[in-house]
Design an enzyme around this catalytic site. Structure first.
Site, PDB file in Angstrom:
ATOM      1  N   CYS A 174       1.055  -1.043   0.037  1.00  0.00           N
ATOM      2  CA  CYS A 174       0.168  -0.007  -0.063  1.00  0.00           C
ATOM      3  C   CYS A 174       0.846   1.429  -0.025  1.00  0.00           C
ATOM      4  O   CYS A 174       2.173   1.061  -0.378  1.00  0.00           O
ATOM      5  CB  CYS A 174      -1.133   0.014   1.446  1.00  0.00           C
ATOM      6  SG  CYS A 174      -0.094  -0.099   2.742  1.00  0.00           S
ATOM      7  N   ASN A 190       2.082   1.397   4.293  1.00  0.00           N
ATOM      8  CA  ASN A 190       2.445   0.176   5.117  1.00  0.00           C
ATOM      9  C   ASN A 190       2.162   0.007   6.645  1.00  0.00           C
ATOM     10  O   ASN A 190       3.136  -0.306   7.465  1.00  0.00           O
ATOM     11  CB  ASN A 190       3.904  -0.277   4.750  1.00  0.00           C
ATOM     12  CG  ASN A 190       4.387  -1.502   5.202  1.00  0.00           C
ATOM     13  OD1 ASN A 190       5.422  -1.989   5.646  1.00  0.00           O
ATOM     14  ND2 ASN A 190       3.408  -2.419   4.944  1.00  0.00           N
ATOM     15  N   CYS A 230      -1.450   0.882   7.474  1.00  0.00           N
ATOM     16  CA  CYS A 230      -2.949   0.577   7.601  1.00  0.00           C
ATOM     17  C   CYS A 230      -3.295  -1.061   6.607  1.00  0.00           C
ATOM     18  O   CYS A 230      -3.843  -1.984   7.423  1.00  0.00           O
ATOM     19  CB  CYS A 230      -3.899   1.555   6.978  1.00  0.00           C
ATOM     20  SG  CYS A 230      -3.654   3.094   8.102  1.00  0.00           S
ATOM     21  N   ARG A 231      -3.395  -0.569   5.413  1.00  0.00           N
ATOM     22  CA  ARG A 231      -4.176  -1.796   4.491  1.00  0.00           C
ATOM     23  C   ARG A 231      -3.105  -2.989   4.299  1.00  0.00           C
ATOM     24  O   ARG A 231      -3.425  -4.184   4.583  1.00  0.00           O
ATOM     25  CB  ARG A 231      -4.522  -1.249   3.049  1.00  0.00           C
ATOM     26  CG  ARG A 231      -5.549  -0.182   3.229  1.00  0.00           C
ATOM     27  CD  ARG A 231      -5.829   0.660   2.028  1.00  0.00           C
ATOM     28  NE  ARG A 231      -4.451   1.461   1.569  1.00  0.00           N
ATOM     29  CZ  ARG A 231      -4.281   2.094   0.581  1.00  0.00           C
ATOM     30  NH1 ARG A 231      -5.177   2.055  -0.314  1.00  0.00           N
ATOM     31  NH2 ARG A 231      -3.066   3.065   0.636  1.00  0.00           N
ATOM     32  N   SER A 232      -1.802  -2.739   4.033  1.00  0.00           N
ATOM     33  CA  SER A 232      -0.930  -3.837   3.607  1.00  0.00           C
ATOM     34  C   SER A 232      -0.736  -4.665   4.931  1.00  0.00           C
ATOM     35  O   SER A 232      -0.550  -6.092   4.760  1.00  0.00           O
ATOM     36  CB  SER A 232       0.284  -3.589   2.602  1.00  0.00           C
ATOM     37  OG  SER A 232       1.048  -2.687   3.103  1.00  0.00           O
ATOM     38  N   ASP A 272      -7.934   3.883   0.902  1.00  0.00           N
ATOM     39  CA  ASP A 272      -7.146   4.490   1.700  1.00  0.00           C
ATOM     40  C   ASP A 272      -7.862   4.757   3.069  1.00  0.00           C
ATOM     41  O   ASP A 272      -8.679   5.751   2.986  1.00  0.00           O
ATOM     42  CB  ASP A 272      -6.049   5.301   1.540  1.00  0.00           C
ATOM     43  CG  ASP A 272      -5.193   5.886   2.462  1.00  0.00           C
ATOM     44  OD1 ASP A 272      -5.399   5.642   3.651  1.00  0.00           O
ATOM     45  OD2 ASP A 272      -4.461   6.790   1.914  1.00  0.00           O
TER      46      ASP A 272
HETATM   47  P1  4NP Z   1      -1.839   2.946   4.322  1.00  0.00           P
HETATM   48  O1  4NP Z   1      -2.560   4.096   4.805  1.00  0.00           O
HETATM   49  O2  4NP Z   1      -1.209   3.081   2.596  1.00  0.00           O
HETATM   50  O3  4NP Z   1      -3.148   1.885   4.169  1.00  0.00           O
HETATM   51  O4  4NP Z   1      -0.649   2.473   5.133  1.00  0.00           O
HETATM   52  C1  4NP Z   1      -1.698   5.446   4.819  1.00  0.00           C
HETATM   53  C2  4NP Z   1      -1.057   5.443   5.853  1.00  0.00           C
HETATM   54  C3  4NP Z   1      -0.366   6.760   6.068  1.00  0.00           C
HETATM   55  C4  4NP Z   1      -0.544   7.815   4.975  1.00  0.00           C
HETATM   56  C5  4NP Z   1      -1.186   7.475   3.922  1.00  0.00           C
HETATM   57  C6  4NP Z   1      -2.013   6.314   3.829  1.00  0.00           C
HETATM   58  N1  4NP Z   1       0.219   9.044   5.052  1.00  0.00           N
HETATM   59  O5  4NP Z   1      -0.113   9.857   4.427  1.00  0.00           O
HETATM   60  O6  4NP Z   1       0.963   9.137   6.067  1.00  0.00           O
END
Ligand code: 4NP
Length: 157
Positions: free
Chosen positions: A11, A14, A16-18, A128
């Site tokens: 993602c 790294n 939240c989702r992945s 996201d």
């Molecule tokens: P992820 O979510 O891609 O599912 O881990 C996010 C975590 C942090 C951010 C964006 C998306 N950020 O902008 O910090």
């Protein structure tokens, strides 16, 4: 690459989702009794902002509520991943573009949306959830369980 299948979930951050995908997939593999078909199951991000961090507490909460434990520390996608993993799965189309941009042209790994394994009626895109509410994390979980079960069924015979 070994005969066993190695899978990398990707993602943006790294956190939240992945890492949720990695933990859910490992759980589904265990529950299906097919652990011997898989080698490395891992996750990473295309961005480096959260490198070294544990998953977002909302990801941990959803996993814990479903009896799943994670101790993943965020890391960024690297070139050697394309040698090590048979499948590199993106959570959304932006991740997919970012992965394809850096994937060597001679790589044998399959780069795809994990949602390509989604059941009819389940959105292929794992949105996201970072800036949204807890329900976004619950939806991610439900999608990831669905994709994991379908992928396992497809590759394990
Ligand atoms: P992820 O979510 O891609 O599912 O881990 C996010 C975590 C942090 C951010 C964006 C998306 N950020 O902008 O910090």
């Amino acid at each position: 690459m070994s005969l066993k299948i190695s899978v990398l979930f990707v993602c943006l951050g790294n956190i939240c989702r992945s890492p949720m995908a990695e933990a859910v997939f490992r759980d589904e593999v265990q529950k299906a009794g097919v652990s011997d078909h898989f080698d490395i199951i891992d996750s990473c991000g295309t961005g480096a902002w959260h490198v070294g961090n544990l998953p977002d507490p909302r990801t941990v909460d959803v996993l814990t509520a479903n009896g799943i434990y994670t101790e993943h520390l965020a890391r960024k996608l690297k070139l050697t991943d394309f040698k090590k993993f048979d499948y590199v799965f993106a959570m959304d189309r932006s991740n997919l573009q970012n992965i394809k941009r850096v994937c060597p042209s001679d790589a044998k790994t399959q780069v795809a949306l994990f949602g390509d394994y989604g059941s009819t009626g389940v959105s292929k895109i794992v949105e996201d959830p970072y800036y949204g509410g807890d329900d976004g994390f619950q939806l991610c979980y439900e999608q990831l369980v669905d994709f994991s079960r379908n992928f396992i069924q497809k590759v394990v015979r």
